[in-house]
Design a protein around this motif. Structure first.
Motif, PDB file in Angstrom:
ATOM      1  N   LEU A 179      41.809  47.783  40.618  1.00 19.79           N
ATOM      2  CA  LEU A 179      41.851  46.490  39.930  1.00 19.79           C
ATOM      3  C   LEU A 179      43.198  45.865  40.258  1.00 19.79           C
ATOM      4  N   SER A 180      43.193  44.890  41.151  1.00 25.00           N
ATOM      5  CA  SER A 180      44.464  44.312  41.577  1.00 25.00           C
ATOM      6  C   SER A 180      45.011  43.361  40.526  1.00 25.00           C
ATOM      7  N   ASN A 181      44.160  42.540  39.975  1.00 21.13           N
ATOM      8  CA  ASN A 181      44.665  41.494  39.094  1.00 21.13           C
ATOM      9  C   ASN A 181      43.589  41.145  38.079  1.00 21.13           C
ATOM     10  N   LEU A 182      44.024  40.836  36.880  1.00 18.62           N
ATOM     11  CA  LEU A 182      43.110  40.417  35.817  1.00 18.62           C
ATOM     12  C   LEU A 182      43.798  39.300  35.071  1.00 18.62           C
TER      13      LEU A 182
ATOM     14  N   VAL B 119      39.241  35.997  35.514  1.00 24.24           N
ATOM     15  CA  VAL B 119      39.307  36.198  36.960  1.00 24.24           C
ATOM     16  C   VAL B 119      39.757  37.630  37.224  1.00 24.24           C
TER      17      VAL B 119
ATOM     18  N   HIS C 162      40.438  40.430  40.380  1.00 26.70           N
ATOM     19  CA  HIS C 162      40.534  40.700  41.820  1.00 26.70           C
ATOM     20  C   HIS C 162      40.378  42.197  42.013  1.00 26.70           C
TER      21      HIS C 162
ATOM     22  N   GLN D  43      39.817  45.488  44.574  1.00 27.34           N
ATOM     23  CA  GLN D  43      40.238  45.840  45.931  1.00 27.34           C
ATOM     24  C   GLN D  43      39.688  47.211  46.289  1.00 27.34           C
TER      25      GLN D  43
ATOM     26  N   GLN E  90      36.787  38.673  44.595  1.00 27.53           N
ATOM     27  CA  GLN E  90      37.146  37.955  43.374  1.00 27.53           C
ATOM     28  C   GLN E  90      35.891  37.845  42.503  1.00 27.53           C
TER      29      GLN E  90
END
Lengths: 386, 199
Positions: free
Chosen positions: B54-57, B69, B71, B73, B82
């Motif tokens: 989980l790159s980004n939340l 949102v 992201h 990976q 995404q």
């Protein structure tokens, strides 16, 4: 490492002898918010059974400056200085990540010389940041400032180079959307050559001083261990992830600014403990110097800033750009609604997300080990709180 | 180079397990909020997508709804996807937590809860993170500190770009203190005469 193991066992024996008393109650100890071991205004609340950590809870927000909200009221260029203040020990990397996200949104091509200068300063920043990280980590292990100040000499020289290029040492504000603010001054390249010539000997000295050091082994080997699976599931990145043996480096996996043209290796650890994180950072400094050598040898001529309108209004859309900052995967997520300011500005902070597994790393160790573990993660509180 | 994982392929993987949980709009994968955790777990465990990281939340306030949102990976296959989810209830926005799928979602979901007020059901420790308990409102919402004159938060135009876009917006009350460079409000400048008492 027999002597180090013996020391470790002796320490464990003492701890066990201290903690086997019956009828004892857990004690809650506050570290911080102002405490030398927490590297800033960061509060760690640990529950102890004797000397053993049962629970660790972090309390953050003391440095919250609401940057994501402020950024919505400023133009894309005006937001660049904010990114310096997010991670003030790696301002260049933060400038770079934000500018990459804005360039993706605006569809701007960066000239080759600007890319080379960006790589140069991102790697110089990595050398400076790792000097700080390793120095303070060894401080946390009990070395009273001597290795820290040895490493600070190198950091000082990097900051001098920043100062002669952009006038600032810490909050550089050097990158621009479309390139960098200024060309390199004449005196920079000779200074950098001298720095590159001196660094191998300095690193050899640090290695001779530290790598076989019995106390460092006793304090850091086998402490704060995390498995590769847990590290990936916890979204850890940077040296903390690579110390577990996962060779994940965005400079290799998703090259930006022409990193694919430079030859370098991705150092990884084996055991995922504090000592491996230290070793990975030491090895990364050497790789950074390798990259710097290649940048200096192949520095292209030409413009250092693309032709970008001052009043840039990107089309509605979004972008997510990531760089490998000294602390890990640093991302900027920008949303545009066609206006002059970002509709949404989000920073993916590696310092905060690397703390996801702090509790799991600390439980079962001693309080002193928890401090070493926190030091090995290399947090910057400005980036945690933003 | 990290490639973008095809949203349609991801939709097929999700819909094979939970029909109707995913759809693609303009090349972006949208997940049904009620099926979110299960769908993301499918994407993580499927060998084709392998989205283990989980790159980004984060969240975006789209004024009519909140947009979450994510992201995701894959480290081995080196692709990124995404994923988005919409929450339409602005009074009590809530959707399932991803903490059971990704341990790394803990702190990021707490941050979204703190700044947007979106509840994550199933989060083991959902408390405010940066701000203190009892802080009024959620700062990253667009209607935080609703300004008089219905001025929207954000920057309406570049300063002095044109008369229409110059600050303050004509016909509205400025939402920040006057700056000397701001256009002066219309009306006669009142200058206290010498000898007159100023109250």
């Amino acid at each position: 490492m027999t002597t180090a193991d013996d020391t470790r066992l002796a320490m464990q024996g003492t701890i066990e002898a201290l903690t086997t008393g019956d009828g004892s109650e857990p004690v809650v100890v506050n570290l911080g918010p102002q405490h030398p071991s927490t590297h800033g205004v960061f509060r760690l609340k640990v529950t102890l059974d004797g000397e053993i950590v049962q629970d660790a809870e972090m309390r953050i927000g003391y440095l919250h400056r609401s940057m994501e909200k402020l950024a919505e009221e400023r133009t894309y260029t005006q937001n660049i200085p904010f990114t310096d203040r997010i991670d003030y020990l790696a301002a260049m990397s933060n400038n770079l990540a934000y500018c990459l996200a804005a360039e993706e949104l605006l569809g701007i091509q960066v000239p080759p010389r600007a890319n080379a200068i960006r790589v140069m300063f991102a790697e110089l920043q990595r050398v400076a940041s790792h000097a700080m990280a390793n120095g303070t980590f060894i401080n946390d292990c009990g070395a009273w400032h001597t290795p820290l100040f040895h490493m600070f000499r190198d950091r000082e020289r990097v900051l001098d180079m920043f100062e002669m290029t952009c006038g600032a040492r810490l909050t550089t504000n050097y990158m621009r959307i479309g390139g960098v603010a200024f060309d390199l001054p004449d005196e920079l390249l000779p200074t950098l050559e001298q720095f590159l010539a001196d660094m191998p000997e300095n690193i050899a000295n640090y290695e001779a001083l530290l790598l076989e050091n019995e106390i460092l082994h006793a304090r850091a080997r086998g402490i704060g261990v995390i498995s590769p699976e847990m590290a990936i599931n916890s979204s850890l990145s940077g040296p903390v992830l690579r110390a577990t043996g996962v060779p994940w480096d965005l400079r290799k996996a998703n090259p930006y600014c022409g990193y694919e043209d430079y030859e370098f290796d991705v150092p990884v650890g084996e055991q995922g403990d504090c000592f491996d994180r230290f070793l990975v950072r030491m090895a990364e400094v050497k790789e950074s110097l390798r990259i710097l050598r290649q940048v200096v040898d192949n520095l292209p001529d030409g413009p250092w800033l693309a032709d970008v309108p001052l009043h840039a209004r990107p089309e509605p859309g979004e972008s997510y750009a990531r760089v490998e900052s000294p602390r890990g995967e640093l991302g900027f997520y920008l949303v545009s609604d066609g206006g002059p300011a970002p509709y949404r500005f989000h920073c993916r902070p590696p310092s905060l997300i690397n703390l996801s597994a702090l509790k799991e790393m600390s439980i079962g160790g001693t309080l002193a080990d928890a401090i070493v573990t926190l030091g090995s993660i290399d947090i910057v509180v400005g980036e945690i709180d933003r | 180079m990290t490639s973008q994982y095809d949203a349609t392929a991801a939709m097929e993987i999700v819909n094979a397990d939970a029909p109707g949980a995913a759809c693609v709009e303009d090349g972006v994968l949208f997940l049904e909020p009620s099926e979110l955790a299960g769908a993301v777990r499918t994407l993580r465990d499927s060998e084709e997508s392998d989205l283990v990281f989980l790159s980004n939340l984060t969240a975006v306030d789209r004024e009519l709804h909140f947009e979450l949102v994510y992201h995701l990976q894959s480290l081995d296959l080196n692709h990124i996807l995404q994923v988005k989810a919409r929450v339409t209830d602005r009074e009590d926005p809530a959707l399932p937590s991803l903490t059971g799928v990704y341990h790394g979602a803990h702190l990021q979901e707490r941050e979204v809860y703190d700044l947007f007020g979106i509840r994550f059901e199933g989060h083991p420790d959902l408390r405010r993170m940066f701000l203190w308990d009892g802080f009024p409102g959620y700062p990253l919402r667009k209607d935080f500190l609703q300004m008089p004159g219905q001025v929207r938060a954000g920057l309406p135009g570049f300063p002095h770009e044109s008369v229409e876009n110059a600050w303050p917006v004509p016909g509205s009350v400025p939402q920040r203190p006057m700056h000397p460079n701001d256009p002066q409000p219309e009306g006669e400048l009142v200058v206290a005469e010498e000898g007159e008492e100023t109250s």
